[in-house]
Design an enzyme around this catalytic site. Structure first.
Site, PDB file in Angstrom:
ATOM      1  N   GLY A  14       0.819  -1.208   0.000  1.00 52.55           N
ATOM      2  CA  GLY A  14       0.000   0.000   0.000  1.00 52.55           C
ATOM      3  C   GLY A  14       0.851   1.255   0.000  1.00 52.55           C
ATOM      4  O   GLY A  14       0.568   2.212   0.714  1.00 52.55           O
ATOM      5  N   ALA A  15       1.898   1.256  -0.842  1.00 52.30           N
ATOM      6  CA  ALA A  15       2.898   2.325  -0.778  1.00 52.30           C
ATOM      7  C   ALA A  15       2.731   3.389  -1.844  1.00 52.30           C
ATOM      8  O   ALA A  15       3.614   4.221  -2.034  1.00 52.30           O
ATOM      9  CB  ALA A  15       4.293   1.717  -0.875  1.00 52.30           C
ATOM     10  N   SER A  16       1.608   3.388  -2.539  1.00 50.84           N
ATOM     11  CA  SER A  16       1.433   4.361  -3.613  1.00 50.84           C
ATOM     12  C   SER A  16       1.013   5.736  -3.103  1.00 50.84           C
ATOM     13  O   SER A  16       1.076   6.718  -3.847  1.00 50.84           O
ATOM     14  CB  SER A  16       0.405   3.849  -4.628  1.00 50.84           C
ATOM     15  OG  SER A  16      -0.869   3.679  -4.022  1.00 50.84           O
ATOM     16  N   ARG A  17       0.612   5.812  -1.832  1.00 47.14           N
ATOM     17  CA  ARG A  17       0.215   7.112  -1.279  1.00 47.14           C
ATOM     18  C   ARG A  17       0.194   7.035   0.246  1.00 47.14           C
ATOM     19  O   ARG A  17       0.379   5.968   0.837  1.00 47.14           O
ATOM     20  CB  ARG A  17      -1.169   7.531  -1.784  1.00 47.14           C
ATOM     21  CG  ARG A  17      -2.294   6.577  -1.418  1.00 47.14           C
ATOM     22  CD  ARG A  17      -3.631   7.117  -1.883  1.00 47.14           C
ATOM     23  NE  ARG A  17      -4.732   6.232  -1.536  1.00 47.14           N
ATOM     24  CZ  ARG A  17      -6.005   6.600  -1.547  1.00 47.14           C
ATOM     25  NH1 ARG A  17      -6.344   7.835  -1.888  1.00 47.14           N
ATOM     26  NH2 ARG A  17      -6.958   5.737  -1.229  1.00 47.14           N
ATOM     27  N   VAL A  66      -3.026  -7.582  -1.587  1.00 49.56           N
ATOM     28  CA  VAL A  66      -2.458  -8.202  -0.388  1.00 49.56           C
ATOM     29  C   VAL A  66      -3.344  -9.296   0.190  1.00 49.56           C
ATOM     30  O   VAL A  66      -2.875 -10.119   0.984  1.00 49.56           O
ATOM     31  CB  VAL A  66      -2.153  -7.154   0.699  1.00 49.56           C
ATOM     32  CG1 VAL A  66      -1.112  -6.151   0.209  1.00 49.56           C
ATOM     33  CG2 VAL A  66      -3.428  -6.439   1.176  1.00 49.56           C
ATOM     34  N   ASN A  92       1.491  -2.500   5.331  1.00 47.58           N
ATOM     35  CA  ASN A  92       0.822  -1.219   5.566  1.00 47.58           C
ATOM     36  C   ASN A  92      -0.543  -1.118   4.891  1.00 47.58           C
ATOM     37  O   ASN A  92      -1.405  -0.379   5.365  1.00 47.58           O
ATOM     38  CB  ASN A  92       1.719  -0.089   5.053  1.00 47.58           C
ATOM     39  CG  ASN A  92       0.983   1.222   4.908  1.00 47.58           C
ATOM     40  OD1 ASN A  92       0.712   1.915   5.882  1.00 47.58           O
ATOM     41  ND2 ASN A  92       0.636   1.578   3.675  1.00 47.58           N
ATOM     42  N   SER A 145      -3.299   0.220  14.360  1.00 50.17           N
ATOM     43  CA  SER A 145      -3.925   1.514  14.634  1.00 50.17           C
ATOM     44  C   SER A 145      -4.212   1.600  16.121  1.00 50.17           C
ATOM     45  O   SER A 145      -4.408   0.571  16.786  1.00 50.17           O
ATOM     46  CB  SER A 145      -5.239   1.652  13.855  1.00 50.17           C
ATOM     47  OG  SER A 145      -5.980   2.788  14.281  1.00 50.17           O
ATOM     48  N   TYR A 158     -13.031  -2.154  11.100  1.00 46.68           N
ATOM     49  CA  TYR A 158     -11.655  -1.655  11.150  1.00 46.68           C
ATOM     50  C   TYR A 158     -11.040  -1.897  12.520  1.00 46.68           C
ATOM     51  O   TYR A 158      -9.911  -2.386  12.633  1.00 46.68           O
ATOM     52  CB  TYR A 158     -11.654  -0.166  10.815  1.00 46.68           C
ATOM     53  CG  TYR A 158     -10.286   0.462  10.706  1.00 46.68           C
ATOM     54  CD1 TYR A 158      -9.535   0.313   9.538  1.00 46.68           C
ATOM     55  CD2 TYR A 158      -9.757   1.234  11.734  1.00 46.68           C
ATOM     56  CE1 TYR A 158      -8.290   0.903   9.411  1.00 46.68           C
ATOM     57  CE2 TYR A 158      -8.508   1.832  11.618  1.00 46.68           C
ATOM     58  CZ  TYR A 158      -7.782   1.659  10.460  1.00 46.68           C
ATOM     59  OH  TYR A 158      -6.545   2.236  10.342  1.00 46.68           O
ATOM     60  N   ALA A 160     -11.893  -4.136  14.743  1.00 48.47           N
ATOM     61  CA  ALA A 160     -11.715  -5.574  14.935  1.00 48.47           C
ATOM     62  C   ALA A 160     -10.485  -6.080  14.189  1.00 48.47           C
ATOM     63  O   ALA A 160      -9.689  -6.866  14.727  1.00 48.47           O
ATOM     64  CB  ALA A 160     -12.962  -6.317  14.468  1.00 48.47           C
ATOM     65  N   LYS A 162      -7.810  -4.350  13.170  1.00 47.83           N
ATOM     66  CA  LYS A 162      -6.566  -3.806  13.705  1.00 47.83           C
ATOM     67  C   LYS A 162      -6.222  -4.424  15.062  1.00 47.83           C
ATOM     68  O   LYS A 162      -5.038  -4.572  15.401  1.00 47.83           O
ATOM     69  CB  LYS A 162      -6.655  -2.292  13.803  1.00 47.83           C
ATOM     70  CG  LYS A 162      -6.742  -1.591  12.451  1.00 47.83           C
ATOM     71  CD  LYS A 162      -5.538  -1.889  11.577  1.00 47.83           C
ATOM     72  CE  LYS A 162      -5.543  -1.077  10.299  1.00 47.83           C
ATOM     73  NZ  LYS A 162      -4.361  -1.335   9.439  1.00 47.83           N
TER      74      LYS A 162
END
Length: 262
Positions: A14-17, A66, A92, A145, A158, A160, A162
Site C-alpha cells: 500500500g505504498a502508492s500514497r 495483499v 501497511n 492503529s 476496522y 476488529a 486492527k
C-alpha cells in the site's frame, strides 16, 4: 542518505500514497532497495518510485492484492529475483468502511477483514518463509492503529481487524524469534493524509475535534510514522512483539475535549 538499511531490500505494501509512500521513501533514503506495492494506482506508485530514484535510491513498483496469497507470493518472488533478498516487510496496506455496526453489510465487513487482517497475515507468512530460507534474520512491521486497542464509533470492522493485527504481531514475534526475525506493530493515531481528508466528513469529526482531543493538540505526520517504522525495522534494537503507539498521547489520556483549543 543514511546507510541504516544499506544492502537490504524492503517491501512496503500500500505504498502508492499516504503513510505507505512515506515509509517507502524513508527506507530508501536510509539505503534500502524498495518494492513499492500497489493494488490499482499504478501511476501513483510509479510517482513514488520516481521520487526515490530522483533522490539517488533504488525502487520498483509491483502490483499485488495483499489479500490474494498467490499475488503476494509472486511479489516476494519478484523482489528476490530483482534484488537478491527480502530483509524488511512492512504490511501497511489497508482500508475501512464507516457505518453503524447494526447496518454494516457482511460483505463490507469481510472485505475489511480480508485486507486489514488476512492481508497482513498473508504478507507476514510469505515474508517469514523467505526470511527463514535466507537464514539471516529480518524485520516485519505491521501497521495497526490505536483503534485496535479501543472502541471507535462507526468503525467496527476496522477496529476488529486492527486488534487482530496486534495479537498476530505478538504471536509471530514469539514463533520467529529463534529465526532472528523481529515482528513489531505501529499503531498510529490520527495522521494527516489524503485518506483522512476523504473520510473526515463522513466520520463526523473536524480538525478542531482532533486537536482538542489529542494531548499534543495536532495530527501526526506521514514523516513521523515513517520514522517510527524505520526504528522498528532496524535489526539492532532487541525489540520484538511490541506495539509502538504513535498517537500524540491519545490512548494515554482519559477523555478530554478542551474548549480552550477551539
Amino acid at each position: 542518505m543514511s546507510d541504516t538499511f544499506d544492502g537490504e531490500t524492503a517491501i512496503v505494501t500500500g505504498a502508492s500514497r499516504g503513510i505507505g509512500s512515506g515509509i517507502a521513501t524513508k527506507l530508501a533514503e536510509q539505503g534500502a532497495s524498495v518494492v513499492v506495492n500497489y493494488r490499482s494506482s499504478e501511476r501513483q506508485a510509479e510517482s513514488v518510485v520516481d521520487e526515490i530514484e530522483d533522490r539517488g535510491g533504488e525502487a520498483v513498483a509491483v502490483q499485488a492484492d495483499v489479500s490474494d496469497r498467490d499475488d503476494v507470493a509472486a511479489m516476494v518472488e519478484a523482489t528476490v529475483d530483482r534484488f537478491g533478498s527480502l530483509d524488511v516487510m512492512v504490511n501497511n496496506a489497508g482500508m475501512t468502511t464507516l457505518g453503524p455496526a447494526a447496518d454494516i453489510d457482511v460483505e463490507d465487513w469481510r472485505r475489511v477483514i480480508e485486507v486489514d487482517l488476512t492481508g497482513v497475515f498473508i504478507g507476514c507468512q510469505a515474508a517469514g518463509r523467505q526470511m527463514q530460507s535466507q537464514a539471516d534474520g529480518g524485520a516485519i512491521v505491521n501497521v495497526s492503529s490505536m483503534m485496535g486497542e479501543m472502541g471507535f464509533h462507526m468503525r467496527a470492522p476496522y477496529c476488529a481487524a486492527k486488534a487482530g493485527v496486534i495479537n498476530l504481531t505478538r504471536t509471530l514475534a514469539v514463533e520467529w524469534a529463534e529465526d532472528d526475525i523481529s515482528v513489531n506493530a505501529l499503531a498510529p493515531g490520527f495522521i494527516q493524509t489524503d485518506i483522512t481528508d476523504q473520510t473526515q466528513d463522513s466520520a463526523g469529526y473536524t480538525d478542531d475535534d482532533i486537536r482538542r482531543r489529542t494531548p499534543m493538540a495536532r495530527y501526526g505526520t506521514v514523516e513521523e510514522m515513517a520514522n517510527c517504522v524505520s526504528f522498528l525495522a532496524r535489526g539492532d534494537t532487541y525489540v520484538t512483539g511490541e506495539v509502538l503507539r504513535a498517537d500524540g498521547g491519545w490512548t494515554s489520556d482519559a477523555w478530554r475535549y478542551r474548549e480552550d483549543r477551539a
